[in-house]
Design a protein around this motif. Structure first.
Motif, mmCIF file in Angstrom:
data_model
loop_
_atom_site.group_PDB
_atom_site.id
_atom_site.type_symbol
_atom_site.label_atom_id
_atom_site.label_comp_id
_atom_site.label_asym_id
_atom_site.label_seq_id
_atom_site.Cartn_x
_atom_site.Cartn_y
_atom_site.Cartn_z
ATOM 1 N N VAL A 155 -8.202 -2.803 -5.446
ATOM 2 C CA VAL A 155 -7.299 -3.450 -4.421
ATOM 3 C C VAL A 155 -8.205 -4.533 -3.858
ATOM 4 O O VAL A 155 -9.013 -4.374 -3.273
ATOM 5 N N ILE A 161 -10.861 -0.877 -1.751
ATOM 6 C CA ILE A 161 -9.904 -1.713 -1.061
ATOM 7 C C ILE A 161 -10.928 -2.846 -0.733
ATOM 8 O O ILE A 161 -11.750 -2.554 0.287
ATOM 9 N N ARG A 181 -7.241 -7.441 -0.556
ATOM 10 C CA ARG A 181 -6.529 -7.956 0.605
ATOM 11 C C ARG A 181 -7.181 -9.055 1.095
ATOM 12 O O ARG A 181 -8.573 -9.036 1.120
ATOM 13 N N SER A 241 -2.686 -7.855 6.783
ATOM 14 C CA SER A 241 -3.193 -7.708 5.306
ATOM 15 C C SER A 241 -2.180 -8.273 4.065
ATOM 16 O O SER A 241 -1.324 -8.055 4.179
ATOM 17 N N ASN A 287 -11.245 -5.914 1.587
ATOM 18 C CA ASN A 287 -10.499 -6.739 2.530
ATOM 19 C C ASN A 287 -11.375 -7.942 2.900
ATOM 20 O O ASN A 287 -12.408 -7.899 3.735
ATOM 21 N N SER A 307 -1.819 -8.557 0.102
ATOM 22 C CA SER A 307 -2.382 -8.086 -1.130
ATOM 23 C C SER A 307 -2.458 -9.343 -2.079
ATOM 24 O O SER A 307 -1.611 -10.073 -2.284
ATOM 25 N N ARG A 331 -10.299 4.758 -5.136
ATOM 26 C CA ARG A 331 -9.372 3.475 -4.992
ATOM 27 C C ARG A 331 -10.545 2.802 -3.899
ATOM 28 O O ARG A 331 -10.774 3.270 -2.927
ATOM 29 N N ASN A 368 0.876 -1.074 0.090
ATOM 30 C CA ASN A 368 -0.049 0.060 0.050
ATOM 31 C C ASN A 368 0.963 1.390 0.167
ATOM 32 O O ASN A 368 1.073 2.037 0.838
ATOM 33 N N ASN A 375 -2.561 -3.419 -7.255
ATOM 34 C CA ASN A 375 -3.977 -3.024 -7.639
ATOM 35 C C ASN A 375 -4.326 -3.429 -9.327
ATOM 36 O O ASN A 375 -3.228 -3.811 -10.082
#
Length: 424
Positions: free
Chosen positions: A161, A346, A163, A225, A348, A227, A344, A2, A244
């Motif tokens: 992204v 993300i 994760r 986390s 998770n 990726s 962006r 990140n 990403n």
């Protein structure tokens, strides 16, 4: 990964001689035009990788051809500015010029005039490591205010992204390994239009695509986390590293699980190629039923005792009735997010937590990849299970974080918008 990257402050000097004698109406030499550029913060554009962009300029008093028509400004070796291959000067009889600048799109796909820019059929590369950021700038500049023109670029794509973390579930020890990850069925391309360089309007195509990667070595999750779109260091140059996807902004329609097992509506989902094991104390259980027969703990084919005989490990997913450390299975999480330009997103993913499992069985038409020996990729669904059913007791849960590229956030994520989503 990140990575935070500072905003750019690159002075762009357009140096070399004027237009040809054929362009009589625009040849009245005035002061030389220079550009000061700024690109909002992002992982994929920096001083090191912004090498050039195309520039258009129009007089606001005429509908004639562009004064600058898509010329390329290229970074000068060893310098912090860009230059054309010939000089451009501000016409002395023109007070206002309207400027467009674009980086990341093919020149032939760009059409523009004084008030509007269009980019047709923009298609992100199917290989994440070859995708390019698309940035757009527009400004109307008056010569009386100085001939150093300020261009502020805006990100036109959505940055995606994914994760993953290993959840915590009592005293049981879980091992989750990921062998690949993909986002399936977003729009493969789109047409972009803008009349001010800030409000970017996308018309996504109806054609769908799959973006992601298989890994040479499995990623083992822990409680931090991880990726899932990192480069593969065994195959790729570290200078290409990113974590990403750069995709066309759009409203995703999520796959509806067991309501549409074949996925005829091309609903979107995150596809994970993974393996889940659980370790318990003791060399073996008292016994268990498998394949319609009772097996004592020692001969149970689905467990593996450790060498000391103190613990044993179950293969929970993929479930094949035996223990094979090289087997991986396909699981998924439907997604229905609205992706907007310059933001962006993300995802998770939480595997095997107190209220989460390892996803659901994907649709029957999901993409597949070929394993490299000794790996084995299992696509069969156990008897009694169907696409859309959890592969374990619960589906994966995840949070979605939306970060605007314009504003750099603190390392702890303060200021981000979060929403907890349990995808059933």
């Amino acid at each position: 990964m990140n990575t935070k990257v500072s905003s750019l402050g690159l002075a762009v000097m357009l140096l070399a001689t004027a237009c040809s004698e054929d362009s009589v109406e625009m040849v009245n030499y005035g002061p030389e035009i220079t550009f000061n550029t700024n690109v909002s913060r992002a992982q994929n554009i920096s001083e090191k990788n912004l090498n050039s962009f195309n520039v258009w300029a129009f007089s606001d008093i005429t509908e004639s051809a562009a004064f600058i028509d898509g010329l390329t400004a290229t970074k000068v070796n060893g310098k912090e500015y860009f230059a054309f291959d010939h000089s451009i000067f501000w016409p002395s009889d023109v007070k206002t010029l309207n400027f467009w600048a674009v980086s990341g799109a093919k020149k032939e796909s760009i059409s523009k005039n004084n008030k509007k820019l269009s980019i047709s059929n923009f298609t992100p590369d199917i290989d994440p490591l070859k995708q390019q950021d698309l940035i757009v700038a527009y400004t109307s500049a008056n010569r009386l205010s100085g001939t150093s023109v300020s261009l502020k670029f805006h990100h036109a794509l959505s940055q995606i992204v994914v994760r993953a973390t290993e959840g915590i579930e009592g005293d049981e020890s879980k091992s989750i390994k990921i062998k690949g990850a993909w986002i399936v069925n977003p729009a493969a391309s789109g047409n972009l239009s803008s009349d001010n360089g800030v409000d970017l309007v996308w018309n996504p195509s109806s054609t769908k695509a799959t973006y992601g990667m298989q890994y040479a070595e499995a990623k083992k999750l822990d409680h931090t986390s991880t990726s899932l779109f990192d480069f593969d260091p065994s195959k790729d140059d570290i200078t290409k590293a990113q974590s990403n996807l750069l995709l066309v902004p759009q409203q995703l329609t999520g796959w509806t699980g067991n309501l549409d097992r074949p996925n005829d509506n091309n609903g979107a989902y995150i596809l994970i190629l993974c393996r889940v094991e659980a370790t318990h104390d003791g060399a073996f259980h008292d016994g268990a039923f498998h394949d319609g027969a009772f097996h004592d703990g020692v001969s149970d084919p689905s467990i593996k005792p450790d060498e000391e005989g103190n613990k044993h490990t179950h293969q929970m997913f993929p479930f094949t009735g035996k223990f094979d450390p090289n087997e991986y299975g396909y699981s998924c999480v439907p997604v229905a997010t609205k992706w907007e330009p310059g933001k962006r997103y993300i995802y998770n993913l939480s595997f095997c937590g107190a209220t989460s499992g390892a996803g659901i069985y994907p649709p029957t038409n999901h993409p597949t990849v070929d394993p490299v020996a000794p790996d084995k990729y299992v696509d069969d669904i156990p008897e009694g299970k169907y696409p859309g059913d959890p592969v374990l007791d619960n589906p994966i849960t995840f949070t979605v974080t939306v970060e605007n590229w314009e504003d750099e956030k603190d390392a702890d994520g303060s200021g981000w918008t979060n929403g907890n989503i349990n995808m059933n």
